[in-house]
Design a protein around this motif. Structure first.
Motif, short mmCIF file in Angstrom:
data_model
loop_
_atom_site.label_atom_id
_atom_site.label_comp_id
_atom_site.label_asym_id
_atom_site.label_seq_id
_atom_site.Cartn_x
_atom_site.Cartn_y
_atom_site.Cartn_z
N GLU A 74 15.68 -37.25 -45.26
CA GLU A 74 16.01 -38.59 -44.75
C GLU A 74 15.13 -39.66 -45.40
O GLU A 74 15.60 -40.72 -45.80
N ALA A 75 13.83 -39.33 -45.52
CA ALA A 75 12.91 -40.29 -46.15
C ALA A 75 13.28 -40.48 -47.61
O ALA A 75 13.27 -41.62 -48.12
N GLU A 76 13.62 -39.39 -48.30
CA GLU A 76 14.03 -39.50 -49.71
C GLU A 76 15.33 -40.30 -49.82
O GLU A 76 15.48 -41.11 -50.74
N ARG A 77 16.26 -40.07 -48.88
CA ARG A 77 17.52 -40.81 -48.90
C ARG A 77 17.27 -42.30 -48.70
O ARG A 77 17.80 -43.14 -49.43
N LYS A 78 16.41 -42.58 -47.68
CA LYS A 78 16.09 -44.00 -47.44
C LYS A 78 15.41 -44.62 -48.64
O LYS A 78 15.69 -45.76 -49.02
N SER A 79 14.52 -43.85 -49.25
CA SER A 79 13.82 -44.35 -50.44
C SER A 79 14.81 -44.58 -51.57
O SER A 79 14.75 -45.58 -52.29
N ALA A 80 15.75 -43.62 -51.73
CA ALA A 80 16.75 -43.75 -52.79
C ALA A 80 17.66 -44.95 -52.52
O ALA A 80 17.99 -45.71 -53.45
N VAL A 81 18.05 -45.13 -51.25
CA VAL A 81 18.90 -46.28 -50.90
C VAL A 81 18.14 -47.59 -51.15
O VAL A 81 18.70 -48.55 -51.71
N ALA A 82 16.87 -47.61 -50.75
CA ALA A 82 16.07 -48.82 -50.97
C ALA A 82 15.91 -49.09 -52.47
O ALA A 82 16.02 -50.23 -52.93
N ASP A 83 15.68 -48.00 -53.22
CA ASP A 83 15.54 -48.15 -54.66
C ASP A 83 16.85 -48.64 -55.27
O ASP A 83 16.87 -49.50 -56.14
N LEU A 84 17.97 -48.06 -54.78
CA LEU A 84 19.28 -48.46 -55.27
C LEU A 84 19.56 -49.93 -54.93
O LEU A 84 20.07 -50.69 -55.78
N LYS A 85 19.21 -50.33 -53.70
CA LYS A 85 19.40 -51.74 -53.31
C LYS A 85 18.57 -52.65 -54.19
O LYS A 85 19.02 -53.72 -54.60
N SER A 86 17.34 -52.20 -54.46
CA SER A 86 16.45 -53.00 -55.31
C SER A 86 17.04 -53.13 -56.71
O SER A 86 17.06 -54.24 -57.29
N GLN A 87 17.54 -52.01 -57.24
CA GLN A 87 18.14 -52.06 -58.58
C GLN A 87 19.40 -52.92 -58.58
O GLN A 87 19.64 -53.70 -59.52
N VAL A 88 20.23 -52.79 -57.51
CA VAL A 88 21.44 -53.61 -57.41
C VAL A 88 21.07 -55.09 -57.33
O VAL A 88 21.69 -55.95 -57.96
N ALA A 89 20.02 -55.37 -56.54
CA ALA A 89 19.58 -56.77 -56.42
C ALA A 89 19.11 -57.29 -57.76
O ALA A 89 19.44 -58.42 -58.16
N LEU A 90 18.32 -56.46 -58.48
CA LEU A 90 17.84 -56.89 -59.80
C LEU A 90 19.01 -57.12 -60.76
O LEU A 90 19.05 -58.11 -61.51
N LEU A 91 19.97 -56.16 -60.73
CA LEU A 91 21.13 -56.31 -61.60
C LEU A 91 21.94 -57.55 -61.21
O LEU A 91 22.44 -58.29 -62.07
N SER A 92 22.06 -57.77 -59.88
CA SER A 92 22.80 -58.96 -59.43
C SER A 92 22.12 -60.23 -59.90
O SER A 92 22.77 -61.18 -60.33
N VAL A 93 20.79 -60.24 -59.79
CA VAL A 93 20.04 -61.42 -60.23
C VAL A 93 20.21 -61.62 -61.73
O VAL A 93 20.42 -62.75 -62.21
N GLU A 94 20.14 -60.52 -62.50
CA GLU A 94 20.30 -60.63 -63.95
C GLU A 94 21.71 -61.13 -64.29
O GLU A 94 21.88 -62.00 -65.17
N ILE A 95 22.70 -60.55 -63.59
CA ILE A 95 24.08 -60.98 -63.84
C ILE A 95 24.24 -62.44 -63.47
O ILE A 95 24.83 -63.24 -64.22
N ALA A 96 23.68 -62.78 -62.27
CA ALA A 96 23.79 -64.18 -61.83
C ALA A 96 23.07 -65.10 -62.80
O ALA A 96 23.57 -66.20 -63.13
N GLU A 97 21.94 -64.66 -63.31
CA GLU A 97 21.17 -65.47 -64.27
C GLU A 97 21.97 -65.69 -65.54
O GLU A 97 22.04 -66.81 -66.07
#
Length: 166
Positions: free
Chosen positions: A116-139
């Motif tokens: 569960e901790a690994e899943r949450k970490s992976a989800v958080a990491d995925l959200k972070s990567q999606v956010a970074l990609l979204s920011v890059e795309i938006a930029e």
């Protein structure tokens, strides 16, 4: 036999009879009592030995009975010890199974928590990567949109029109 009667002498007969009676008297006076005493002593010692043998036989029977009783008690004790050992073995196996189940449940719980901790970490990491990609795309989109001055002015006017001042 005739010859014995012909050679019979009264004198010799009387002498032998007197000697025989004297011998009986002397034997009775001096030897009879010691012989009877010795015979009685011998009879008593034989009877004592027989009594002792009988007592020994009875004691041997008592000892054999006691030995049989002790053997039966020892067998019963051995059976009780074996029964207790079996019960202890069974209890130890059940305890070990219980402890193993508890330990397995604990390990499963820990593994589930780790997953569960690994899943949450992976989800958080995925959200972070999606956010970074979204920011890059938006930029990139914003750069593309704002690269032209007319487009920039249009966007500012649009935002100003949408914003309401109090």
């Amino acid at each position: 036999m005739d010859q014995l009667l012909e050679n019979f002498s009264l004198d010799l007969f009387v002498k032998l009879t007197v000697l025989f009676l004297l011998l009986i008297f002397l034997m009775r006076k001096f030897a009879w009592k010691p012989i009877l005493t010795a015979l009685n002593d011998r009879e008593e010692s034989i009877q004592g030995a027989l009594d002792a043998a009988e007592d020994a036989k009875k004691e041997m029977q008592n000892l054999q009975a006691d030995n049989e009783k002790l053997i039966k008690e020892a067998r019963a004790e051995r059976e009780n010890l074996l029964k207790e050992a079996r019960e202890i073995k069974t209890k130890m196996i059940e305890d070990a199974k219980g402890e193993a189940k508890v330990e397995a449940d604990k390990m499963i719980t820990q593994a589930q928590a780790a997953i569960e901790a690994e899943r949450k970490s992976a989800v958080a990491d995925l959200k972070s990567q999606v956010a970074l990609l979204s920011v890059e795309i938006a930029e990139k989109v914003v750069k593309n949109e704002l690269s032209d001055k007319d487009k920039q002015l249009g966007l500012v006017e649009e935002m100003l029109s949408q914003a309401t001042l109090n």
